[in-house]
Design an enzyme around this catalytic site. Sequence first.
Site, PDB file in Angstrom:
ATOM      1  N   LYS A  80       0.872  -1.180   0.000  1.00 55.48           N
ATOM      2  CA  LYS A  80       0.000   0.000   0.000  1.00 55.48           C
ATOM      3  C   LYS A  80       0.908   1.229   0.000  1.00 55.48           C
ATOM      4  O   LYS A  80       2.069   1.153   0.401  1.00 55.48           O
ATOM      5  CB  LYS A  80      -0.851  -0.021   1.269  1.00 55.48           C
ATOM      6  CG  LYS A  80      -2.066   0.855   1.227  1.00 55.48           C
ATOM      7  CD  LYS A  80      -3.277   0.136   0.652  1.00 55.48           C
ATOM      8  CE  LYS A  80      -4.457   1.065   0.573  1.00 55.48           C
ATOM      9  NZ  LYS A  80      -5.665   0.424   0.061  1.00 55.48           N
ATOM     10  N   GLY A 188     -24.286   4.745   3.080  1.00 60.92           N
ATOM     11  CA  GLY A 188     -23.392   5.215   2.016  1.00 60.92           C
ATOM     12  C   GLY A 188     -23.923   4.821   0.649  1.00 60.92           C
ATOM     13  O   GLY A 188     -24.014   3.634   0.326  1.00 60.92           O
ATOM     14  N   GLY A 190     -22.721   5.708  -2.463  1.00 59.17           N
ATOM     15  CA  GLY A 190     -21.742   6.139  -3.474  1.00 59.17           C
ATOM     16  C   GLY A 190     -21.689   5.131  -4.603  1.00 59.17           C
ATOM     17  O   GLY A 190     -22.682   4.480  -4.929  1.00 59.17           O
ATOM     18  N   VAL A 192     -20.388   2.190  -4.872  1.00 54.98           N
ATOM     19  CA  VAL A 192     -20.731   0.804  -4.538  1.00 54.98           C
ATOM     20  C   VAL A 192     -22.141   0.715  -3.953  1.00 54.98           C
ATOM     21  O   VAL A 192     -22.966  -0.090  -4.385  1.00 54.98           O
ATOM     22  CB  VAL A 192     -19.707   0.208  -3.534  1.00 54.98           C
ATOM     23  CG1 VAL A 192     -20.103  -1.214  -3.161  1.00 54.98           C
ATOM     24  CG2 VAL A 192     -18.307   0.221  -4.116  1.00 54.98           C
TER      25      VAL A 192
HETATM   26  P1  NAD Z   1     -17.787   6.663  -2.647  1.00 54.66           P
HETATM   27  O1  NAD Z   1     -16.896   7.743  -2.173  1.00 54.66           O
HETATM   28  O2  NAD Z   1     -18.242   6.621  -4.071  1.00 54.66           O
HETATM   29  O3  NAD Z   1     -19.129   6.620  -1.753  1.00 54.66           O
HETATM   30  C1  NAD Z   1     -19.174   6.820  -0.399  1.00 54.66           C
HETATM   31  C2  NAD Z   1     -20.562   7.347  -0.080  1.00 54.66           C
HETATM   32  O4  NAD Z   1     -20.741   7.381   1.324  1.00 54.66           O
HETATM   33  C3  NAD Z   1     -20.794   8.768  -0.589  1.00 54.66           C
HETATM   34  O5  NAD Z   1     -22.054   8.851  -1.222  1.00 54.66           O
HETATM   35  C4  NAD Z   1     -20.758   9.605   0.701  1.00 54.66           C
HETATM   36  O6  NAD Z   1     -21.584  10.754   0.603  1.00 54.66           O
HETATM   37  C5  NAD Z   1     -21.279   8.629   1.703  1.00 54.66           C
HETATM   38  N1  NAD Z   1     -20.893   8.844   3.088  1.00 54.66           N
HETATM   39  C6  NAD Z   1     -19.714   9.306   3.576  1.00 54.66           C
HETATM   40  N2  NAD Z   1     -19.736   9.299   4.930  1.00 54.66           N
HETATM   41  C7  NAD Z   1     -20.948   8.823   5.280  1.00 54.66           C
HETATM   42  C8  NAD Z   1     -21.572   8.570   6.512  1.00 54.66           C
HETATM   43  N3  NAD Z   1     -20.977   8.826   7.679  1.00 54.66           N
HETATM   44  N4  NAD Z   1     -22.822   8.065   6.523  1.00 54.66           N
HETATM   45  C9  NAD Z   1     -23.472   7.807   5.343  1.00 54.66           C
HETATM   46  N5  NAD Z   1     -22.917   8.033   4.150  1.00 54.66           N
HETATM   47  C10 NAD Z   1     -21.688   8.529   4.114  1.00 54.66           C
HETATM   48  O7  NAD Z   1     -17.055   5.311  -2.235  1.00 54.66           O
HETATM   49  P2  NAD Z   1     -17.288   3.850  -2.846  1.00 54.66           P
HETATM   50  O8  NAD Z   1     -16.338   3.637  -3.957  1.00 54.66           O
HETATM   51  O9  NAD Z   1     -18.743   3.637  -3.044  1.00 54.66           O
HETATM   52  O10 NAD Z   1     -16.781   2.945  -1.638  1.00 54.66           O
HETATM   53  C11 NAD Z   1     -17.562   2.765  -0.472  1.00 54.66           C
HETATM   54  C12 NAD Z   1     -16.744   2.013   0.568  1.00 54.66           C
HETATM   55  O11 NAD Z   1     -16.345   0.741   0.030  1.00 54.66           O
HETATM   56  C13 NAD Z   1     -15.448   2.716   0.976  1.00 54.66           C
HETATM   57  O12 NAD Z   1     -15.207   2.432   2.332  1.00 54.66           O
HETATM   58  C14 NAD Z   1     -14.397   2.052   0.106  1.00 54.66           C
HETATM   59  O13 NAD Z   1     -13.120   2.097   0.723  1.00 54.66           O
HETATM   60  C15 NAD Z   1     -14.914   0.635   0.055  1.00 54.66           C
HETATM   61  N6  NAD Z   1     -14.475  -0.107  -1.127  1.00 54.66           N
HETATM   62  C16 NAD Z   1     -14.765   0.355  -2.379  1.00 54.66           C
HETATM   63  C17 NAD Z   1     -14.363  -0.354  -3.490  1.00 54.66           C
HETATM   64  C18 NAD Z   1     -14.690   0.109  -4.882  1.00 54.66           C
HETATM   65  O14 NAD Z   1     -14.543  -0.680  -5.841  1.00 54.66           O
HETATM   66  N7  NAD Z   1     -15.160   1.324  -5.079  1.00 54.66           N
HETATM   67  C19 NAD Z   1     -13.632  -1.569  -3.345  1.00 54.66           C
HETATM   68  C20 NAD Z   1     -13.367  -2.021  -2.055  1.00 54.66           C
HETATM   69  C21 NAD Z   1     -13.778  -1.286  -0.947  1.00 54.66           C
END
Ligand code: NAD
Length: 376
Positions: A80, A188, A190, A192
Amino acid sequence: MSVFDNSAFLNHESVHFFADQSTGLQAIIALHSTVLGPALGGCRVVNYVDSHEALEDVLRLSRGMSFKNALAGLELGGGKSVIIPPKDWGGNPRHNGSDRAELFRAFGRAVQSLGGRYIAAEDMNVSVEDAENMALETDYAVGLDVSHGGMGDPSPLTAQGVFLGMRACVKRALKTDTFDGVTVAVQGLGKVGWRLCEDLHAAGAKLLVADIVPETAARAASLFNAEVLDTDAIVVAKADVFAPCARGAVINEQTIGALDVKIIAGSANNQLSDDALGTALLERGIIYAPDYVINAGGVINVAPEAKGKVNHEWVNAKVLKLEDTVGEIIDESISSNRAANDVADEIALRRINDARASGRSWQSPLARKQALKQTA
Ligand code: NAD
């Protein structure tokens, strides 16, 4: 405290500090293990309090990547990297000046200097464009756009893996094969979380949702007929499943006693503030799908790129297997009365140790020669 005494240092192969005066780059790359293959893991930019905090973060995360990649059955080790934003970015890790491209090019040169032992991808506050700037200087950056020979956005694959892993948990806890009438609380919405809601809604689940952006939550309410909750209330809401898809450490000393679900299955990394809480979940009869197992769809998606290939078929087949992998871990956790995260760690460690012991390690000269022959 010396670096070697840091509890997070545990068994790291090496840690590399980089500085570049002209761009202001200050970065740390931690290589936890290259036994199964080159260490692949994301690069994040975070406003750390100081370099000690940055070091702690990168060490913890790189060890997690070794376990994640091993458990997903990838020929990849774990590493990392973290970048401390330069002072003239004014504390904004997403600073968007032309100096950003230069900084990521300097970081690319740092990655290149490790000769392929580390492969960088995107993580917090690092975009596809940043990865493409790294790739101008190194052969070892992945997560590139489809138009640049990459595998594209990993989020849909991550969401699919979470859906499948959740179904494995639902089968065991609720004794049903479908999501019809199953209540899922998604924190959340976002990349995912939104996709997961789409799939769950289509499968007949009843959704409770929360996001810090009220408009996003409101849109989910109208599209998925979801009930909107406060971002903290969703953690302790009464539901069948809680799906953390926003941030880490949502299962902590404060929330664990108030959880009102049968299953925890979501995409967020490091959902447990402390590994020991896995045992507390087991004692409370809550099935927990270990985060790094159920959210592996994203790293599976970039794995072909690490070999210089694009292979969507291979990725799709591997993501489908996550349902069985999560199911097997839950079954073992129940039958042996051990926390699911401990069971997962043990399997991952065993894979790494077996490869080392049997001479199949990527580090062995023979294995390297064979790998070179395959690519030739
Ligand atoms: P993203 O930034 O697209 O979405 C995160 C969402 O959570 C946003 O809509 C944000 O407004 C919301 N948010 C932030 N804090 C919050 C809270 N306290 N309560 C409610 N909502 C909140 O991120 P993502 O790519 O969707 O990833 C989501 C999680 O999954 C992260 O922890 C990321 O590390 C993990 N993850 C993502 C991937 C991937 O492929 N994108 C892979 C492995 C792990």
